[in-house]
Every structure is written in C-alpha cells, then in structure tokens.
Design a protein around this motif. Structure first.
Motif, short mmCIF file in Angstrom:
data_model
loop_
_atom_site.label_atom_id
_atom_site.label_comp_id
_atom_site.label_asym_id
_atom_site.label_seq_id
_atom_site.Cartn_x
_atom_site.Cartn_y
_atom_site.Cartn_z
N LYS A 141 -9.61 2.62 13.52
CA LYS A 141 -9.59 2.49 12.06
C LYS A 141 -10.13 1.16 11.54
N GLU A 142 -10.46 0.19 12.42
CA GLU A 142 -10.94 -1.09 11.89
C GLU A 142 -12.34 -0.93 11.31
N THR A 143 -12.82 -2.01 10.66
CA THR A 143 -14.14 -1.90 10.00
C THR A 143 -15.25 -1.70 11.03
N ASP A 147 -11.96 8.19 9.53
CA ASP A 147 -11.65 6.86 9.03
C ASP A 147 -12.04 6.82 7.56
N SER A 148 -11.04 6.65 6.70
CA SER A 148 -11.32 6.77 5.26
C SER A 148 -12.14 5.59 4.76
N GLN A 149 -11.98 4.40 5.38
CA GLN A 149 -12.71 3.23 4.90
C GLN A 149 -14.21 3.46 4.99
N ARG A 150 -14.64 4.03 6.12
CA ARG A 150 -16.08 4.19 6.34
C ARG A 150 -16.56 5.61 6.05
N SER A 151 -15.62 6.49 5.64
CA SER A 151 -15.95 7.90 5.38
C SER A 151 -16.57 8.58 6.61
N GLU A 153 -4.59 8.35 2.73
CA GLU A 153 -5.12 7.54 1.62
C GLU A 153 -5.88 8.38 0.62
N ASN A 210 0.82 -1.22 0.00
CA ASN A 210 0.00 0.00 0.00
C ASN A 210 0.85 1.26 0.00
#
Length: 1350
Positions: free
Chosen positions: A1236-1238, A1190-1194, A1149, A24
């Motif tokens: 930061k986790e899901t 958290d970029s994964q979940r916006s 990211e 990454n």
C-alpha cells in the motif's frame, strides 16, 4: 496480551502517523449503513386518528325559559337588602313587570345570538307546564338529530326539589307548579344542553343523572324481554348525549352582592368580557390601574368580532386563554367533545371556565356534566389579568385624548414561550401549553409567518406532534391558508402539509375538495422554489393521487404529469425519487393518466433514472414503470409495444446491486405477467417440458463418489444459529418441496417418473431444507427445478420450440424471473417464486390430464379436479409425506438413494425461526396452493380475477410507504451520529480509540523484528472444514467459513461466538470473505463461487445474524461452467481444478469492491451507489485467482490461473487500463499482493513456490525467492513483511522479507503431537503478528510471535 504501559501512555509529540490514521477513521466512509440497510422497508403503523370529528354537531334550536315573576319574590329565599337585581343587564324594577319580562327575554336572546346567530330562538316567559311541554316537543321535532339548548332562569320561583322537580306557574300565577326533570328529558330528547341559573342548581344535575340511569335500565329490560309492560310503551329517549351547566352546587345559594348582576352565571356564559372587566375592577388590585371606573368600562371602544379594536382584541385573547386552559386540563376526548364539536357548546364551556373563576370568589361552585377538573387556579388566568390590565390602563387617554390603541403583547409573548419550549429539546415531556394559542395566532396577519414557522418546527418533532396539533384543531386553519397568495408562506405551508400528510394521508380528500392540490401544483411548477420545497410539494401530490380516483383526475387536469417529467433530471435525489413515485401513483389503475404519459413519452424519460446513482431513485423509477405497464384496460398494438419496450428496459436491472431495486423489479414484472397471463402460461409450460427432457450434469443432482471429506461424527455438529435476513433466510436457496401433484403431472406416457420426479430428486434434494426444517411453503416449482430451468434455458436449444419464438419478450422476462428466483437475497427470491408459481399453477391447472398416478406410492388416485375455489390441489397417497430421506446437506453426507422402507429420519439439528417448524405430519392431506401451513389459510381466488388480485396483493414492497416515513420523522434534528453527546457518537469514539491502541501496539511489536512465529495461541475444532479465514482487524474475533456456513471464534478467550448458515445453494461454496467497516460497525461480506455476494450484520454479539444485502457480483459464473472437481480442491494441484471461485478485494477509503474469479473481467462495484461502476477486461483466457488494490495509486494487481500477474490502472478506459503483464511464473498464481505504500511493490507467489517482487514501473521482477513447491495456501503480512506458505506436505513455513525461514510448523504444540492435516487456508492478522491456519481435518489454529514480544 501484556502491553508495555509506557507505550500506551506515551505523550503525543506533533501529529504522528498513527494519530493521522486515527483521524482518518472519522473520515472513512461506511458501507451499507444507510437507512435502507438498517431498517425494514415498510411504512409506519398508521396512528389511529382521533382528531377528526366523527359527528360535528350544531345547536339549531334554543328554548329560553324565564321564571321571573317580576316583583314577587319566591317564599323560600330571603333576599338581602340591597340585593343583586340586574337580569341580562336590565333592572326589572325600572319598568312595568310585563315590559321588564319581555325586555329581559329579548336581551337574553341577543346575548345568545352573539355566539350562535343562526339558531331558532323561542322564549317562554313565566310559562305553565303545558307551555314548556309544547315548546320542547316542537323544538325537538324540528331539530331532528341536532342539538337543542334549554336555558332555565328560576329566580322568581322556589328552589328545585330533592325529588327532581323545577318550578313553573299555573295559568293565573296563583301557584307554583312542579315540573319533573324526567318529563323534561322525555320532551327534550337527546342530544341536548341544559343551562340552569337558579339556587341549589346542583340538585337538578343529580336528579337528571338518576333519571337518565333509570331510562337506561328500562331500555335494557325492554330489549331483553319484549313482553314486559315497559316494552309496550313508547321507548324513552336515551340521555347519553346530554350536557348540563348549573350555576351552583346542590346546597349553595346564588350570590346576592348588589354590585353583581342577579343572573351572574348567565352573564358569565353569554357576556363574558363585560362581566370579566367589571369583576376585575371590583378586585383590590384594580386600584393599581388609576382612573378606571365601572362607567368607563361601558365605554370601551370597538366590536367583539373586530380583532383590531380594544374590545375585539380582549375577546380574542380571552378565547385563546380559555381554549388553552381547557386543552391543558381536560382529557383529550372530552376536550374534543366539548370544545371542538359544536360552536355554541364550545363557547359556553369556554365562558363556563370564567364562571367558575368568578363565582368561586363568591363561594359558589358552578357544576357541569360531564364534570371538568378545576381550572380557576390555572396560571394562564394571570396572563389574562395582565392583558386586561394593559388594555384598561390605556382607556382614560384613549377616550379623553383620542390617542391610538397599543396592541397587546400577549400573542408575541406566548409565541416566545412556545419557541422556548421548542429549543429546550428533551423528547419525553409534557406537550407545550401554548399550542392552542399558536392556532389562534394563525388568524392574525401580523404574527402569521412566525406562528407557521414555529408550528412547522413543532410538527417536525414526529408523528405524535402532528397528532397533537390535529387534535387541537389546526386542520381547518392550514387548509384555509392555502387560499392565500402570499409567496413567503409557501415554504412553511408546504412543510406543514408534508408533515400532516405523512402522518394522516386521509386528508387527501379534504385537499381536493377545497382545491388545495392547485397550491402544491403551482409550488412544484415554480422553478424558483428550492428543491426541498418542491420535493415536499410532489410528496403531497403523491399522497393526493394515492389510490384516490378523484385526486388522480384533479391532478391530471392540473398538468401534474408534464410538471413531474420536467423535474426528473433534478440534481436533488429525493426530488427525483418522489417525482417518480408520484408518476407511478397517478398511473395506478387510472388509464387516462397512462395515455397522457404515453403522449409525453414518460417511459422513455424515466429510463434515465434506471441508472441513477441513488438506489432509492432507481427503485422509484422501477415502481413508476411497473404501474405504467400494469394497468391498461383495453390492449392495443401500441400499448403492447410500449409494454414490451418497458419490460426489456426493466430486464436490464436483473443484476442491480441493491435488493430493494430487485424486489421492486419483481413486482413491476408481476404486473406485466398478470397483464399477459396467457402468453406467460405458454412459456411456463414449455420451460417445464424442456426441463423434464434435459438433464443438466449439475453438481446439484449428482452424488459425488469423489468426495473424500470424512463424514462428520455427530457430536461435533453444533446447532446452527437461526438467521433472519429481516424476515428469515428460510430455505431461501435450497430445495423447496416439490408439490406432489406437479410431479404427477410430469409422468411420461408409460407412467414412469420423468427426469425430475421424486425418485430422481431424492438423492439431490432432501425434503428438508438445508437449515434442517421442513419447508412450509409447498411450491409447484421447487427451487431446484427453477434453478435447473435457469441453467437449461441458457444452454439448450430452446429456439426450436414451437409457439412462442425463442427470443420473445415473454421468454426473456420468464428468464429474468427465473434468475430472480435464485437471487441471493431471500425476499427477492421469495417474491419471484410467488410470481413463477402462480403462473406455473395456472398453466398446469389449464393443461392437466384427467387421471393422475401418484408416483410416490403408485396407488390410483381420484382425478384432481379443480374445485370451485380453483386453488385446491388434491394429494392422494398412503403414507404421510416423509420429512427427509437424507441428512441435511450441511453434514457433508454423500446422499444415498432412498430405500423404500427406510424410516423417515430427522436431520441431526433443526434450528428454525422462533421454535420448531410444524412437522410435515401436521399438514392436512389436501393442501391449498399458497398455504402457509397448519391453521393459516390463504385467500382463494375463484377465477382469473381472484388470481390477479392474489398476485398483486401479495406483491408489494412497501417502498413508497417506507419513503414517506422520511417526512414523518424529524428533519431538523441533528442526526445522532453528529450529536457530540449521543450514545452512538460515544461508542464510535470508543471504537476509534481502540483501533488506535491496536495500531500503536502492533506496530511496536512488529518494529522490534519477529524472529519466530510458532507459538500456538489458539486451537479448536471448527464445525466445518475451514475454507476461508479472516481476522477482524481490531477486535479478537476471527471468522472461519466452511462450504456454506460461517463460524466466529474469540481467539483470545478460545470460545466460539456464533455459527450460522450463509444461505448459498448446496452446489456452491464460500471462496472469499471481507470485513467491511472493520474500523467501526463491522459487517461481514461473503463471496461464493456462483458469483453471489452476501453482507451480514449482528454476528458474534448475542443477536441473530441478519443479512443486510446480497447481490450477484459476477453474473456469468454459472455453476455448470465450473467443474465438480472443486469439491476436493485441497487434494488436487490448483491448476488442474475447475477454477478459482470468486475472489474479492475491499477498499474502505473509496467504498469500492473489486470482484473477479472464473470470469474474464475484473468487476468493480460501488457500494455507496450499489451498482457496477467498471468492468476491466483481464485480457487472459484463464481465471483470476487473487486481487489486490491500492486506492492511492488507483492500481489493481491480479494473479491469474495461467501464471501471469497483471496490473491495471482503473482510471484508464477499459482497453488501456492494463498497464503491466508479468509472465514469469510458470503456474497458477496463489497470491498477488500490492503493497500500500506510494512506491509499494507487487509480490506474487505461484503454486511452484517462487515468490517474485515486481516494481509496477518496470517490466521485470526485481527479486525472486524460492520456497516449498506444491503450495496450497499463502498469505503476506501487510505490516511485518512476513509471508507464510501452507503446502501439500502438511507443514507451514513462515519466511521474512529476505526469504529466510523463521518458523516451520509441523506439529500442534501440546496437542498430543497430532500431525497437521493438509492446509486448507491461512491468513495473517492485518495488524498483529498472528497467523491463522485452517486444516482439512476441521482444526483451526492461530500461531503468534514468541510471548516476550507480545
């Protein structure tokens, strides 16, 4: 750190999480690493272009002097028998002597006419001295300044003498008469070219030089001493510009081989192909070409000037080869002079190279002056022999059987050689020898496409390649090709011309003269052309119209404006950028184009580009709108309305994220200011008045008795590193010296200083800047004044002012400029200061009273009369200006009111750029307004016109020239970062491997479980009270910010790496820091509580820190809205303070930066576009104290001052985006952290010490832990599930996820048991289990897990 070796070298099984993270690293975008951030925004240094022939010449007259005396051999040469007899390919003995003489003369003239048909030829056959004199003087008279050729054949007279004489005849041909070269020089004058075909010809060349030298000396004597007898005589002409070609050296005889012509030298010079073929047949190797005889050579079909025939093709190849040999062997300037200046001279010298090759084979060395390096052994002659061989071997069948002629592969092979040179890419090597041949190939339609393609690839190597190609003489060829209508040539020609104009823009005139601009207008209008070719076409047009009136007119008639406006919305950003620049340039000082733009509502079409995602495009649009409003000669209501419209549109860019755009904005507005000068003067005076009468309770001019910070003792004060943000961050944002004269103007009636006279000012702004050096630019309006005006204008009732209405365009633009003068990026604020001060100066000069009191010493001074120069301001007064009465603000001293007799003190440290700044005593008492200090005068404008020039000349951003550099640099080369072998790529790989190692080792450490965290691994006294600390994620560097400076420490070695000033104004402080691109080339972002963001590079690595960019992240955090109590933040309960300052969170990211603070929104900036992308209203009435995303979940979690924790989903619209609000805390939230986790939780902590865990999907907390009350600082470790609290009670508690205390840190281990001061900040390392703690007594310490774990 000792690491388990087995961990480091563990073999990879499948793709583990870590390896995925390392992959990454390659995918992560980099922020602020574009060209505009890495290099200075300025054009390239113009290369001195030597390719243009300053003096193209023509040989207009030719004297053919033949001394043959056919039938009578001269006495001093014994001829062999048989002997060479042919003269001009005629046997003189085959006809009567007189007839032979005339025929030879006529033939020689014909031979010369093939090379220069337009010259005047005069033959002089077996002449006397007088005839030669008459001939030469008449030719020189007619030729004026042009070149004359003198051809001398001396085969019938004795050899030249050592005294410098050649021989002619007497009238009756009974005697040989000597003719002195000195006389010949006098008659011929200069410029001339001499050809000597006789034995011992080298003697003439030597004598010629001696006589020329003698002439030079005579000229010098006559010039120095006019009474000298030499000066009375007519001046001898200088012989500097004379060229000579001689058949042999001084001691050599001409060859007498009967197979050769007697005038071998003349034959080589005038009939090169014929003699070259004969000579080829006379070589032994000719036996390899069967059936070719001397008779057959005479029958070669074709004409010399028809390249499709065998003879023409040979001639063409010969030209290409000799040109190439000359270009590769001769020094460049000599090549230009001999091979490019004069057609006839170039032909003679090309043929001279052949003469050298042929005559040397007969032990004869032709001589030239200027002398050439030997060329007879050059490898290209083998290519010539091969071409001749291929041609001659076809001859028998062509002539006998009439078969078709097969063309020579010569040119195709040479192009292949050139192509090979291009593909074997090393930068520094000799230029390709085939370059002149590529030029010749452009003439042939067969190879033209390939030649243009290769030429384009060559030009792409950089400006040096363009200069080289121009010096070979490519220009007329590619200019001529613009008349071709072949579509397939278009992309190639556009590319080549873009390269040429990027290096030498002076070609604009040639293009317009030959109607070349029409070619590019048609390419631009052709929608089938790919965008990059249209971009190059519009770049070429932008060069054609750049400050060139004829070009502007031609392009306006060619419909350029409508063409450009159609392409403004093209998806290709570079095309949009150049279309805007091109429009801006055609409008510059050219009114017809501006009105044409008005008719097409060009300005309205450009508005869309002001919000373009690419900063350079926004910049270009601002530039275009700036020139659009900035040049109308006569004003009409219509044009004024348009100007106002454009001004208000531009004003919206005031908080653009890119400093490049804001710099262009200042320049665009400055055009407007110049245009409406009187209106702006009125506004300026009102603001100056208002500012005097209204005192703002700003932190800047209030001494703070409540400041409890201990005064630093001087040994601890280090020398600050000097800093340059490309130029320098001078006192970019600190008090500028107020010009005394303006202070004098601001006295009220009683002669007592008004609100901002020096008496009141000295306690707020020392005359020295915060960097500690006296400020070298004296401005009428100091920074503090401007800053105060900016704030006054926002709160006071300016509406009631008389004259210009409150909301007039001029007032608004003045405000915008005030705002830009306080810009965090120094180059922007400097430009804006210039504009404001030039108007303030104008305004005060026009409105100044007759007598002025100097409030400093209150002695009466002479009225400061505007001198004829207009820009002198007289300062009168006794003592020289004092450098400073208070120490620099960095020392946190409470400013003291000045005592009258107090000696001037220097601040404790004075880092300046490049050395000591001039001390203020060096400045002359009378300073010019825009002076740069001692010995650096500024230009004075005599009147308004001069002043306009001043403001516009000083204000340029270099954006257009910088953008043009793109076309001069290689476009086709693989960029370094993608080149797997490049240094840049290797360094990058190394950094990513290091990151992987740190991630792997720290994960092993934290997974074993951390039972204690109190081993102190670092302690040092920081230069300022630490207010924010930030670990670098991967190297051993930690950044510690105090109020306005940043210190870097290496925590492993325990040494300080750097300390520099952040450049924020004195009433602001740094409240947040982030490392950008931490995984790669790190930058440091600092946020201050006035909403400004600054990004730094080159820190902690021996270079000078540089500001990469800076912008106003939050514009509404005006200083006055925040209380002064913040200064003592550590001592008060957080919730009672003025505010949270500015808080940020960085998402690598996506390249997004979340910002908030004492405002009611969360503002999201896209660092790639350098613009604001979203404002999310918080819906609360209190400040935001902590942000986590958290970029994964916006998702974004925000902690607020009222105790609430709010979760936002940034994919939703502004009003729906708040998805959760938790109100379980009763007080100020110190930290809200989003895992930061899901299914990560929100962890938040308030001042009261309650830690709450929330699942963003449920409305209530899922867990609560209670820690100590009275928290001042807190951080949560992202990997190890630890959190650390620093409290008022001067200790730090570290808890694990279950709420158990694993460590209580109360004392410094081993540091004499000294008690910790109140904790001012703390932070965990993102990977290692390290905790950094800053305390209020300047100390900075780092604690870690016990040693066996590390």
């Amino acid at each position: 750190m000792k690491m388990d070796s087995d961990l480091i070298h563990s073999p990879a099984v499948g793709l583990t999480e870590e390896e995925e993270a390392d992959m990454n690293d390659w995918k992560l975008p980099l922020a602020f690493m574009k060209k505009r951030h890495l290099e200075k925004i300025e054009g390239s240094k113009a290369l001195a272009q030597s390719w243009r022939m300053k003096d193209r010449m023509k040989t207009v007259s030719v004297a053919l002097v033949l001394c043959l005396n056919v039938g009578v051999d001269p006495p001093d040469v014994v001829k062999t028998s048989p002997c060479a007899r042919l003269e001009c390919w005629i046997d003189p003995l085959s006809m009567s002597p007189q007839k032979a003489l005339e025929t030879i003369g006529a033939n020689l003239q014909k031979q010369y006419e093939t090379w220069q048909p337009r010259a005047r030829y005069k033959q002089s056959l077996d002449p006397t001295v007088d005839e030669v004199k008459k001939l030469c003087t008449s030719l020189r008279r007619n030729a004026k300044e042009e070149r004359v050729l003198f051809h001398y054949n001396g085969h019938g007279v004795p050899r030249p003498t050592v005294n410098g004489e050649i021989w002619v005849f007497n009238k009756n041909y009974t005697q040989y008469i000597p003719l002195s070269i000195y006389d010949l020089q006098t008659w011929m004058g200069s410029p001339s070219i001499f050809v000597y075909d006789c034995s011992n010809a080298g003697i003439i060349v030597k004598s010629f030089k001696q006589f020329a030298l003698q002439r030079e000396q005579e000229l010098e004597v006559a010039a120095i001493n006019p009474s000298h007898p030499l000066a009375q005589m007519p001046l001898p002409p200088s012989m500097k510009n004379c060229i000579q070609l001689a058949a042999c050296e001084a001691s050599e005889l001409l060859p007498m081989n009967p197979d050769l012509p007697a005038d071998l030298f003349t034959s080589c010079l005038t009939t090169p192909i014929k003699i070259a073929l004969r000579w080829f047949c006379m070589q032994k190797s000719a036996k390899l070409v069967p059936g070719v005889t001397l008779d057959l050579i005479e029958k070669i079909p074709g004409r010399l000037n028809d390249r499709r025939t065998p003879l023409g093709e040979l001639n063409w190849i010969f030209t290409a080869i000799t040109d190439t040999i000359a270009w590769n062997v001769l020094p460049r300037d000599l090549f230009q002079k001999l091979f490019r200046q004069d057609l006839l001279v170039a032909s003679l010298f090309r043929n001279f190279l052949l003469a050298e090759r042929i005559m040397r084979s007969y032990n004869c060395t032709p001589v030239s002056s200027p002398r050439l390096p030997p060329t007879y052994m050059h490898a290209m002659w083998q290519a010539w022999d091969l071409a001749v061989d291929i041609c001659l071997s076809q001859l028998p069948t062509i002539i006998e059987e009439g078969t078709a002629f097969r063309h020579s592969p010569f040119f195709a092979e040479q192009l292949t050689a050139f192509q090979v040179w291009l593909t074997m890419g090393v930068e520094n090597r000799n230029p390709p020898e085939q370059l002149p041949i590529v030029l010749q190939v452009l003439l042939s339609q067969v190879h033209r496409l390939r030649a243009l393609d290769l030429l384009g690839r060559f030009l792409d190597l950089g400006p040096w390649a363009v200069s080289l190609a121009l010096s070979v003489g490519i220009f007329p060829y590619v200019l001529k090709l613009l008349q071709s209508s072949a579509r397939e040539l278009r992309p190639l020609l556009v590319f080549i011309w873009a390269k040429i104009l990027a290096v030498d823009s002076s070609c604009q005139a040639d293009l317009v003269k030959d109607n070349g601009h029409k070619y590019f207008l048609s390419v631009l209008a052709d929608s089938y052309m790919p965008a990059e070719h249209r971009t190059m076409a519009v770049f070429i047009l932008a060069v054609i119209v750049n400050s060139y009136n004829t070009g502007q007119e031609a392009c306006l008639q060619g419909n350029l404006i409508a063409n450009c406006l159609e392409q403004l919305s093209d998806p290709h950003p570079l095309l949009r950028q150049w279309v805007a620049i091109c429009l801006g340039r055609i409008w510059q000082n050219f009114d017809p184009a501006r009105w044409c733009g008005v008719r097409d509502s060009a300005h309205e079409k450009l508005y869309t580009l002001l919000s373009d995602p690419i900063p350079e495009v926004r910049c270009a649009a601002v530039f275009a709108l700036g020139t659009f409003v900035g040049n109308s000669a006569e004003r009409t209501d219509h044009s004024t309305t348009i100007d106002h419209n454009v001004a208000m549109m531009l004003a919206q860019l005031i908080n653009d994220g890119s400093p490049v755009v804001r710099k262009e904005l200042v320049v665009a507005l400055s055009h407007l200011v110049v245009q409406y000068e009187s209106n702006f003067c009125t506004v300026a005076l009102q603001f100056i008045e208002e500012e005097k009468n209204y005192s703002v309770p700003s932190p800047a001019n209030t001494a703070e008795p409540g400041n409890l910070t201990p005064v630093r003792d001087s040994p601890a004060i280090p020398r600050l590193r000097s800093v340059n943000s490309y130029t320098n961050i001078r006192a970019a944002t600190t008090a500028r010296n107020l010009n005394k004269s303006l202070q004098n103007l601001n006295l009220n009636e009683e002669g007592v200083p008004a609100a901002f006279s020096p008496g009141n000012l000295s306690n707020s702004s020392s005359a020295s800047s915060t960097l500690g050096s006296p400020d070298n630019d004296e401005y009428i309006l100091s920074f503090e004044t401007i800053d105060k005006m900016r704030r006054v204008s926002s709160y006071s009732s300016l509406n009631s002012l008389i004259g210009v209405s409150f909301n007039s365009v001029y007032t608004q633009i003045w405000r915008v400029l005030l705002h830009l003068a306080a810009d965090p990026f120094p180059e922007v604020s400097d430009l804006a200061m210039k504009v404001l001060n030039s108007i303030a100066y104008k305004a005060t000069m026009n409105a100044r009273p007759q007598r002025i009191l100097d409030s400093g010493s209150l002695t009466q001074s002479a009225p400061a009369s505007p001198t004829s120069k207009g820009t002198h301001i007289h300062q009168a007064g006794g003592s020289p200006p004092m450098p400073s009465t208070s120490s620099s603000s960095l020392t946190n001293d409470v400013p003291k009111p000045p005592a009258r007799d107090q000696p001037a003190t220097r601040p404790p440290y004075t880092p300046t750029l490049g050395g000591q700044a001039p001390h203020s005593h060096q400045f002359p008492r009378t300073r010019k307004m825009f002076d740069k200090g001692p010995e650096q005068a500024a230009e004075d404008g005599d009147d308004a016109v001069g002043h306009r020039i001043y403001i516009s000349a000083a204000l340029q951003t270099g954006l257009c020239d910088w953008s043009a550099k793109y076309f001069a640099q290689p476009v086709m080369k693989i960029p370094e970062e993608h080149d797997l072998e490049s240094q840049v790529r290797m360094e990058r790989q190394w950094r990513f491997l290091r990151n992987a190692r740190v991630r792997r080792q720290s994960r092993c450490t934290t997974q074993r479980g951390i039972s204690r965290l109190d081993d102190q691994i670092f302690i040092n006294r920081n230069p300022g009270v630490p207010s924010v600390v930030k670990f670098h994620p991967f190297n051993t560097c930690i950044a510690v910010a105090d109020k306005d400076s940043i210190c870097f420490w290496d925590w492993e070695k325990g040494e300080r790496l750097d300390y520099f000033y952040n450049g924020n104004p004195r009433y602001t402080r740094i409240t947040a820091m982030e490392y950008l691109n931490g995984h790669d080339c790190s930058l440091l972002l600092t946020a201050t509580d006035d909403g400004a963001l600054r990004v730094w590079k080159n820190f902690a690595d021996q270079k000078n820190p540089e500001m990469v960019t800076a912008w106003q992240g939050l514009s509404d955090m005006l200083p006055t809205t925040r209380g002064l109590a913040r200064r003592v933040s550590i001592y008060l309960d957080r919730s009672k303070q003025g505010g949270a300052g500015m808080v940020v969170d960085w998402e690598q990211e996506t390249g997004l930066l979340m910002t908030s603070g004492d405002v009611r929104v969360i503002r999201i900036w896209d660092t790639d576009r350098e613009m604001k992308v979203q404002d999310i209203p918080t819906g609360a009435d209190s400040c935001v104290t902590s942000l986590s995303c958290d970029s994964q979940r916006s998702l974004i979690a925000a902690g607020l001052g009222d105790g609430s924790v709010r979760v936002f989903d940034r994919r939703m619209g502004p009003n729906e985006s708040r998805v959760m609000t938790y109100r379980e805390h009763g007080a100020w939230v110190v930290k809200a952290h989003l895992q930061k986790e899901t299914d990560g939780h929100v962890i938040s902590v308030s001042v009261n010490g309650d830690v709450r865990f929330f699942d963003p999907r449920t409305p209530d907390s899922i867990n609560v832990l209670q820690t100590v009350k009275g928290l001042t600082a807190l951080d949560i470790h992202p990997q190890a599930n630890l959190f650390a609290c620093g409290s008022m009670n001067q200790f730090i508690a570290v808890y694990n996820a279950n709420g158990d205390v694993i460590s209580n840190i109360k004392y410094y281990d081993g540091f004499m048991g000294q008690r910790i001061g109140a904790i001012s900040c703390l932070a965990f390392h993102p990977n290692w289990p390290h905790l950094a703690v800053g305390s209020n007594d300047y100390y900075m310490s780092i604690y870690s897990a016990e040693k066996r774990l590390r």
